[in-house]
Design an enzyme around this catalytic site. Structure first.
Site, PDB file in Angstrom:
ATOM      1  N   ILE A 108       0.883  -1.164   0.000  1.00  0.00           N
ATOM      2  CA  ILE A 108       0.000   0.000   0.000  1.00  0.00           C
ATOM      3  C   ILE A 108       0.916   1.209   0.000  1.00  0.00           C
ATOM      4  CG2 ILE A 108      -0.213  -0.125   2.528  1.00  0.00           C
ATOM      5  CD1 ILE A 108      -2.952   1.186   2.301  1.00  0.00           C
ATOM      6  N   SER A 109       0.709   2.115  -0.942  1.00  0.00           N
ATOM      7  CA  SER A 109       1.652   3.217  -1.138  1.00  0.00           C
ATOM      8  C   SER A 109       1.657   4.189   0.037  1.00  0.00           C
ATOM      9  CB  SER A 109       1.302   3.991  -2.411  1.00  0.00           C
ATOM     10  OG  SER A 109       1.531   3.199  -3.553  1.00  0.00           O
ATOM     11  N   GLN A 110       2.770   4.875   0.191  1.00  0.00           N
ATOM     12  CA  GLN A 110       2.927   5.961   1.151  1.00  0.00           C
ATOM     13  C   GLN A 110       1.778   6.966   0.963  1.00  0.00           C
ATOM     14  OE1 GLN A 110       6.357   8.149   0.051  1.00  0.00           O
ATOM     15  NE2 GLN A 110       6.363   9.486   1.840  1.00  0.00           N
TER      16      GLN A 110
END
Length: 221
Positions: free
Chosen positions: A68-70
């Site tokens: 899950i991206s920043q």
């Protein structure tokens, strides 16, 4: 459209801090994007054991070698799409479903493709539980796009490819925006493409690090 749910105040406060210190502080100014980031419960999209890190300033693993991206990168890519509310959006790489939920807050329809069945079904359960009815999910090779429902006013690719897949450019509507990380496994840049007068205008945003986009028009397995 969206379900009402109760959550501990600790998560709501963590989201507020995330938006203030990680997102607005770095120059994200689109009020609709900021509101969506304040609203969507990011902690529900990560494993329970990682929920205390859900609002931290870094990506998190979600299984299958994916992440899950920043939060800032999610906001940056979303702002670059310039969503006003009436768009049909294509997302390549459903992943956790968090970016999908952010898009669903901001667009009319979100069509999202994922290549890992387990991730797709988990994202589907969470999105349904939260009451999103404007999201359509599909298992498959996202590098081919979704030609049956094209064109799209916005396309977002949440994995890095060696170049922008040709089918995605073909499925971008006139005036549409595409945002995608481009590069090799180690060196990538976030790229924005705008289609005007049938031509594609490319802008490089900033260096990033994403998992590889695997598919017919991406990296090979």
């Amino acid at each position: 459209m969206k379900a009402v749910f109760q959550e501990p105040d600790i998560y709501r406060r963590a989201r507020e801090r995330m938006v203030e210190t990680q997102i607005a502080a770095r120059g994200i100014t689109d009020e609709r994007v900021l509101a969506a980031m304040r609203k969507v419960p990011r902690h529900l999209f990560v494993d329970e054991a990682l929920r205390d890190q859900a609002y931290a300033d870094h990506p998190l693993p979600i299984g299958e070698g994916q992440t899950i991206s920043q939060p800032y990168i999610v906001a940056l890519m979303t702002e670059a799409l310039e969503l006003k509310g009436d768009e049909k959006v294509l997302e390549v790489g459903t992943g956790s479903g968090y970016q999908t939920a952010i898009l669903a807050e901001l667009a009319r329809w979100v069509y999202s493709i994922e290549r890992y069945p387990r991730l797709l079904e988990r994202a589907r359960r969470i999105l349904e539980a939260l009451g999103y009815t404007n999201v359509i999910l599909r298992l498959g090779d996202g590098t081919k796009g979704w030609p049956e429902v094209a064109p799209f006013e916005a396309i977002i690719v949440t994995a890095a490819g060696p170049k922008i897949p040709e089918p995605l450019l073909e499925q971008l509507a006139e005036g549409g925006r595409l945002v995608m990380p481009v590069g090799d496994e180690w060196s990538q840049y976030l790229v924005k493409v705008v289609k005007k007068g049938g031509k594609f205008y490319r802008q490089t945003l900033e260096p990033v690090r994403f998992v590889k986009l695997v598919g017919e028009y991406g990296f090979k397995e």
